[in-house]
Design a protein around this motif. Structure first.
Motif, PDB file in Angstrom:
ATOM      1  N   ILE A   2      -1.427   1.418  17.813  1.00  0.00           N
ATOM      2  CA  ILE A   2      -0.202   1.221  17.045  1.00  0.00           C
ATOM      3  C   ILE A   2      -0.369   1.908  15.696  1.00  0.00           C
ATOM      4  O   ILE A   2      -1.290   1.610  14.941  1.00  0.00           O
ATOM      5  CB  ILE A   2       0.103  -0.280  16.824  1.00  0.00           C
ATOM      6  N   MET A   3       0.533   2.853  15.409  1.00  0.00           N
ATOM      7  CA  MET A   3       0.530   3.561  14.129  1.00  0.00           C
ATOM      8  C   MET A   3       1.798   3.209  13.375  1.00  0.00           C
ATOM      9  O   MET A   3       2.881   3.192  13.952  1.00  0.00           O
ATOM     10  CB  MET A   3       0.471   5.071  14.341  1.00  0.00           C
ATOM     11  N   ARG A   4       1.644   2.953  12.092  1.00  0.00           N
ATOM     12  CA  ARG A   4       2.792   2.693  11.222  1.00  0.00           C
ATOM     13  C   ARG A   4       2.959   3.877  10.281  1.00  0.00           C
ATOM     14  O   ARG A   4       1.990   4.365   9.703  1.00  0.00           O
ATOM     15  CB  ARG A   4       2.579   1.428  10.395  1.00  0.00           C
ATOM     16  N   GLN A  10       6.808   1.282  13.207  1.00  0.00           N
ATOM     17  CA  GLN A  10       5.606   1.406  14.021  1.00  0.00           C
ATOM     18  C   GLN A  10       5.887   2.166  15.312  1.00  0.00           C
ATOM     19  O   GLN A  10       6.991   2.102  15.861  1.00  0.00           O
ATOM     20  CB  GLN A  10       5.077   0.022  14.394  1.00  0.00           C
ATOM     21  N   TYR A  11       4.846   2.843  15.792  1.00  0.00           N
ATOM     22  CA  TYR A  11       4.916   3.604  17.032  1.00  0.00           C
ATOM     23  C   TYR A  11       3.685   3.282  17.872  1.00  0.00           C
ATOM     24  O   TYR A  11       2.570   3.235  17.351  1.00  0.00           O
ATOM     25  CB  TYR A  11       4.943   5.114  16.750  1.00  0.00           C
ATOM     26  N   GLU A  12       3.911   3.096  19.156  1.00  0.00           N
ATOM     27  CA  GLU A  12       2.795   2.918  20.076  1.00  0.00           C
ATOM     28  C   GLU A  12       2.422   4.294  20.604  1.00  0.00           C
ATOM     29  O   GLU A  12       3.267   5.026  21.132  1.00  0.00           O
ATOM     30  CB  GLU A  12       3.173   1.983  21.220  1.00  0.00           C
ATOM     31  N   THR A  64       3.553  -6.734  15.115  1.00  0.00           N
ATOM     32  CA  THR A  64       2.287  -6.322  15.709  1.00  0.00           C
ATOM     33  C   THR A  64       1.427  -5.696  14.627  1.00  0.00           C
ATOM     34  O   THR A  64       1.914  -4.855  13.865  1.00  0.00           O
ATOM     35  CB  THR A  64       2.543  -5.266  16.813  1.00  0.00           C
ATOM     36  N   PRO A  65       0.158  -6.065  14.541  1.00  0.00           N
ATOM     37  CA  PRO A  65      -0.715  -5.408  13.555  1.00  0.00           C
ATOM     38  C   PRO A  65      -0.844  -3.910  13.863  1.00  0.00           C
ATOM     39  O   PRO A  65      -0.916  -3.517  15.022  1.00  0.00           O
ATOM     40  CB  PRO A  65      -2.061  -6.107  13.727  1.00  0.00           C
ATOM     41  N   SER A  66      -0.849  -3.104  12.833  1.00  0.00           N
ATOM     42  CA  SER A  66      -1.019  -1.658  12.996  1.00  0.00           C
ATOM     43  C   SER A  66      -2.508  -1.331  13.018  1.00  0.00           C
ATOM     44  O   SER A  66      -3.280  -1.855  12.225  1.00  0.00           O
ATOM     45  CB  SER A  66      -0.352  -0.914  11.842  1.00  0.00           C
ATOM     46  N   ASP A  67      -2.881  -0.451  13.939  1.00  0.00           N
ATOM     47  CA  ASP A  67      -4.261   0.038  13.974  1.00  0.00           C
ATOM     48  C   ASP A  67      -4.486   1.078  12.890  1.00  0.00           C
ATOM     49  O   ASP A  67      -5.608   1.284  12.435  1.00  0.00           O
ATOM     50  CB  ASP A  67      -4.560   0.667  15.343  1.00  0.00           C
ATOM     51  N   VAL A  69      -2.265   3.130   9.462  1.00  0.00           N
ATOM     52  CA  VAL A  69      -1.082   3.286   8.624  1.00  0.00           C
ATOM     53  C   VAL A  69      -1.090   4.696   8.037  1.00  0.00           C
ATOM     54  O   VAL A  69      -2.074   5.109   7.427  1.00  0.00           O
ATOM     55  CB  VAL A  69      -1.046   2.228   7.495  1.00  0.00           C
TER      56      VAL A  69
END
Length: 93
Positions: A2-4, A10-12, A64-67, A69
């Protein structure tokens, strides 16, 4: 993963796209290291565009927590330099 993108959402991102994103991150790192504002802006834009096109946007109501940012496109070279690790914005790849 997951990127914010700050200020955007956010994007998966599927594992299969990480190699491409890391290539773009390397170009961003090189531009930042060289202090090239024009190349930096182009590289940041390319990285964010790739996240948007390769990723699946998550609904705003999904928490959802971002992996990872990423800065928004208005972030300056100086600001990004403070965020960069030795691995760029996308560490460990």
């Amino acid at each position: 993963m997951i990127m914010r993108i700050l200020g955007e959402g956010q994007y998966e991102i599927a594992e299969q796209h990480l190699t491409r994103l890391n290539q773009l991150d390397s170009a961003l790192q090189s531009a930042a290291d060289a202090g090239d504002e024009t190349e930096f802006a182009s590289a940041l834009s390319a990285l964010l565009d790739a996240v948007r096109s390769l990723g699946t946007p998550l609904p705003d109501e999904r928490i959802t927590p971002s992996d990872l940012v990423l800065p928004d496109e208005d972030t300056t070279l100086r600001q990004v330099r403070e965020l960069l690790s030795d691995d760029g914005l996308i560490p460990g790849r």
